[in-house]
Design an enzyme around this catalytic site. Structure first.
Site, PDB file in Angstrom:
ATOM      1  N   ASP A 163       0.722  -1.216   0.120  1.00 39.30           N
ATOM      2  CA  ASP A 163       0.034  -0.050  -0.039  1.00 39.30           C
ATOM      3  C   ASP A 163       1.054   1.173  -0.020  1.00 39.30           C
ATOM      4  O   ASP A 163       1.787   1.571   0.680  1.00 39.30           O
ATOM      5  CB  ASP A 163      -0.987  -0.137   1.377  1.00 39.30           C
ATOM      6  CG  ASP A 163      -1.723   1.006   1.291  1.00 39.30           C
ATOM      7  OD1 ASP A 163      -2.621   1.248   0.553  1.00 39.30           O
ATOM      8  OD2 ASP A 163      -1.740   1.970   2.352  1.00 39.30           O
ATOM      9  N   GLU A 201       1.402   0.188  -5.074  1.00 39.02           N
ATOM     10  CA  GLU A 201       1.021   1.401  -5.708  1.00 39.02           C
ATOM     11  C   GLU A 201       2.204   2.333  -5.778  1.00 39.02           C
ATOM     12  O   GLU A 201       2.713   2.739  -4.772  1.00 39.02           O
ATOM     13  CB  GLU A 201       0.012   1.994  -4.713  1.00 39.02           C
ATOM     14  CG  GLU A 201      -1.252   1.403  -4.496  1.00 39.02           C
ATOM     15  CD  GLU A 201      -2.158   2.112  -3.613  1.00 39.02           C
ATOM     16  OE1 GLU A 201      -3.400   2.549  -4.037  1.00 39.02           O
ATOM     17  OE2 GLU A 201      -1.885   1.977  -2.089  1.00 39.02           O
TER      18      GLU A 201
END
Length: 716
Positions: free
Chosen positions: A407, A436
């Site tokens: 994340d 990400e």
């Protein structure tokens, strides 16, 4: 001069900063003492801020950092000297970097060894509970590089524990950051005999055989969403154990659960965070909801997904059962991990044990907030990097996890991500690391951020390709940029770059396996909800065509297809674009909807099977893609297409044409080669061995339709 009007911080091993909120003579004399020795201070500079005065002062020698010190004022008053920026210096890491992989508890039935890294603490005690109300404190001794250790004889299995850490002149009660088990809501750590947490068949359950990245198809799902619908057909609704149930069915005998995943054809299941997180009260686990991006304990499964959150074994055993079930059914498990921040920095165990070390601060000592949740962890520091490494290694070895989705990976640094990939690859050569890669506004040099623009520096890491997403469905932040499936023909040039893997000499990636091709995920609106917002007056049939057109693009583009749970049956969250705590009614997978759109689900499954059967859609080498793929020229407006040609050495199909019509009128396409063509996909129908054959020179592409035509290779 009142003590509360001055604060004192150790900012290097020899520099002290006094923060003064009152008037002080410039020649005032201060010194440091541990009540045994005196260390003179010399002022080297001062700085006037709005409401305070800073004195920058130096010691004539380094002082041992694990003691209580005071700064003595000219009037004899004493101010606690607290650890400041010293913990964020390169020298601090050099002195206290601890390399061994033995932090936390080392359990045997005869004894348990406890180790915690706390180099700035003046004392540490282990508080060990032998019953709910009875605890004994064990002094810990300071050893190598700031590690405190003690050994307790006897069998400590299921004994609760915490650490009493004296730091900055106060005693903090902290849970072991390396805890492998915790009590309900994570209030204390628990000593655990992990051999007693293995479900039946754990030792013999083998992971599916390794596959390369471009052979993978990822399916993202939240544990609770998967089964909580009243008609899911699963017994353990909202729990890990729902993933162990086979033979489940919903309305009209429609297949649900893990059988649905198998039938769909995905290879990896990416679970939203399953480590212990802070926003759910586990005593009310059945009524509260959150995605889980607020980590509390990084090495322990979340209790709300267990049948008994109060039993430390339950959550571990049942998460292992989930993984075992996945593996037995040919599916691999990717964990969504959130090492970029913690739930609440001020009360986190990191901050209680080594204040100021694990997080990023600006030059003024203020917490950096690139994550948007109040704190950024500092992966570039040795012991934070080590913690991340130790944690993913623990999940890999103890739980047999197959991969990790990071994340907000752009918060982390490139070196950390490369080291994680390198170390995990030695344990599992097929480990899947993705993240990400957004460029975050954190206190880290731009060339160190693990963002998508630096993909060439991280060849083992894959990235969510937002360029692909935006070209296909439009920019999620600007409705005016609608994307190809919404009729924006200006996206076609960018579409080809991404459909061909965006890799190689001039590409964004080194290899196509670095590109995660997605059009929706848990964040933002589902594709269905975005389509409804952009086309509020369109009939459902038209919206379904747009939706399936986008899904086909994700499945057949070079790289790694990514499917959000329910995307295959037009998942809706009723227009909620940020449903992280919106509850079950909004977030649950609607298995009634799956039954309603069974034909569309089957269409997607058949597209996936074609991809899996034909290597032409799963090419690893950018140079082969460059030789074999080409953008089709002279296409009618609104038609996007490309060709995979002369691929007969790899595939039973020699030439493949893929055409995507972004307009609501049919288009005519002139075929590039004479001879017989087999049409395998057209107008929301698909058949791997062909819908029909044609010797015509043209193809009619239906409105908002995906068409695939092939010529067979003589070799096969």
């Amino acid at each position: 001069m009142e003590a509360e009007q001055i604060e004192a911080y150790l900012d290097t091993f020899t520099m002290v900063t006094l923060v003064i909120f009152t008037e002080v003579p410039r020649e005032a004399y201060f010194y440091v003492t541990d009540l045994e020795r005196v260390y003179p201070l010399k002022k080297i500079s001062e700085q006037r801020l709005e409401d305070r005065l800073l004195f920058h002062m130096v010691l004539d020698q380094k002082i041992p950092i694990h003691r209580d010190y005071w700064v003595v004022c000219p009037n004899g008053g004493r101010i606690p000297l607290k650890t400041g920026a010293v913990v964020r210096t390169k020298e601090f890491d050099e002195v206290f970097a601890y390399e061994k992989s033995d932090l936390g508890t080392l359990y045997t039935s005869e004894k348990t060894i406890f180790k915690v890294w706390a180099p700035t603490a003046s004392s540490v005690r282990l508080k060990l509970f032998t019953s709910v109300s009875t605890a004994f404190e064990h002094p810990m001794r300071l050893g190598d590089r700031g590690v405190w250790e003690t050994e307790v004889a006897g069998d400590c299995h299921l004994n609760e524990y915490c650490y009493l850490v004296r730091v900055n002149h106060a005693v903090n009660e902290a849970v072991d950051p390396y805890a492998k088990a915790v009590t309900i809501n994570g209030k204390r750590g628990v000593v655990i005999d992990l051999s007693k947490t293995d479900p039946e068949g754990w030792d013999t359950a083998l992971s599916p055989p390794p596959i390369k990245k471009t052979d993978s198809i990822i399916y993202e799902v939240h544990v609770r969403d998967f089964s909580i619908h009243p008609l899911s057909g699963m017994q353990h609704k909202g729990k890990f154990l729902a993933f162990t149930e086979t033979g489940t069915a919903g309305p009209g005998h429609s297949v649900t659960g893990i059988d649905h995943l198998k039938k769909l054809g995905v290879t990896h299941v990416q679970l939203l965070p399953v480590n212990d997180y802070g926003s759910i009260d586990e005593t009310k686990a059945d009524t509260e909801y959150n995605w889980g991006y607020d980590p509390l304990h990084f090495n322990v499964p979340e209790g709300s997904y267990a049948t008994d959150p109060a039993d430390p074994i339950s959550r571990i055993k049942e998460f292992k059962a989930l993984i075992s079930s996945m593996h037995v059914n040919g599916l691999r498990v990717i964990m969504d991990v959130v090492y970029n921040h913690v739930f609440i920095r001020e009360t986190s165990d990191f901050e209680k044990i080594v204040p100021g070390y694990y997080f990023r601060f600006d030059y003024g000592g203020n917490p950096v907030n690139g994550t948007g949740v109040g704190n950024d962890t500092a992966s570039e520091r040795y012991m934070m990097r080590k913690f991340m490494m130790d944690s993913v290694m623990f999940w890999t070895k103890e739980y047999k996890v197959d991969g990790f989705r990071f994340d907000l990976m752009g918060i982390h640094d490139i070196k950390t991500m490369n080291e994680i990939y390198r170390e995990l690859s030695e344990v599992n050569p097929a480990v899947f690391i993705l993240g990400e890669g957004w460029k975050m506004n954190t206190w880290l040099d731009e060339d160190q951020k693990a963002c998508i623009d630096s993909a060439d520096k991280m060849p083992g890491i894959s990235f969510f390709n937002d360029r692909f997403r935006d070209h296909v469905k439009g920019n999620i932040f600007h409705d005016a940029l609608e994307g190809f499936i919404n009729g924006d023909a200006s996206q076609i040039a960018g579409m080809y770059e991404n459909a061909s893997g965006n890799s190689g000499e001039h590409g964004l990636f080194i290899t196509p396996g670095q590109s995660i091709n997605y059009i929706e995920c848990h964040d933002n609106h589902t594709l269905w909800d975005r389509l409804r917002a952009l086309h509020p007056y369109e009939e459902e049939t038209v919206l379904r065509k747009r939706h399936l057109l986008g899904t086909a693009l994700a499945i057949f583009s070079q790289g790694v297809p990514f499917i959000h749970a329910g995307q295959e049956f037009f998942r809706t969250k009723q227009g909620d674009g940020n449903s992280y705590k919106s509850g079950d009614i909004i977030n649950r997978l609607d298995w009634e909807r799956k039954a309603k759109y069974e034909a569309d689900v089957q269409y997607v499954a058949e597209l996936i099977q074609i991809r899996k059967k034909h290597p032409a859609f799963r090419i690893d080498e950018p140079e082969i893609i460059a030789d074999c793929l080409s953008l089709l020229q002279y296409l009618p407006d609104g038609l996007f297409g490309y060709m995979i040609k002369n691929i007969g050495e790899l595939d039973s199909w020699r030439h493949i044409i893929l055409l995507y019509n972004g307009h609501q009128i049919e288009k005519v396409y002139q075929l590039p080669f004479p001879g017989q063509w087999t049409v395998t996909a057209e107008a929301m129908e698909v058949k791997e061995d062909g819908l029909y054959k044609t010797d015509d020179e043209t193809l009619i592409i239906p409105p908002l339709g995906f068409t695939m035509a092939v010529q067979y290779s003589e070799k096969f």
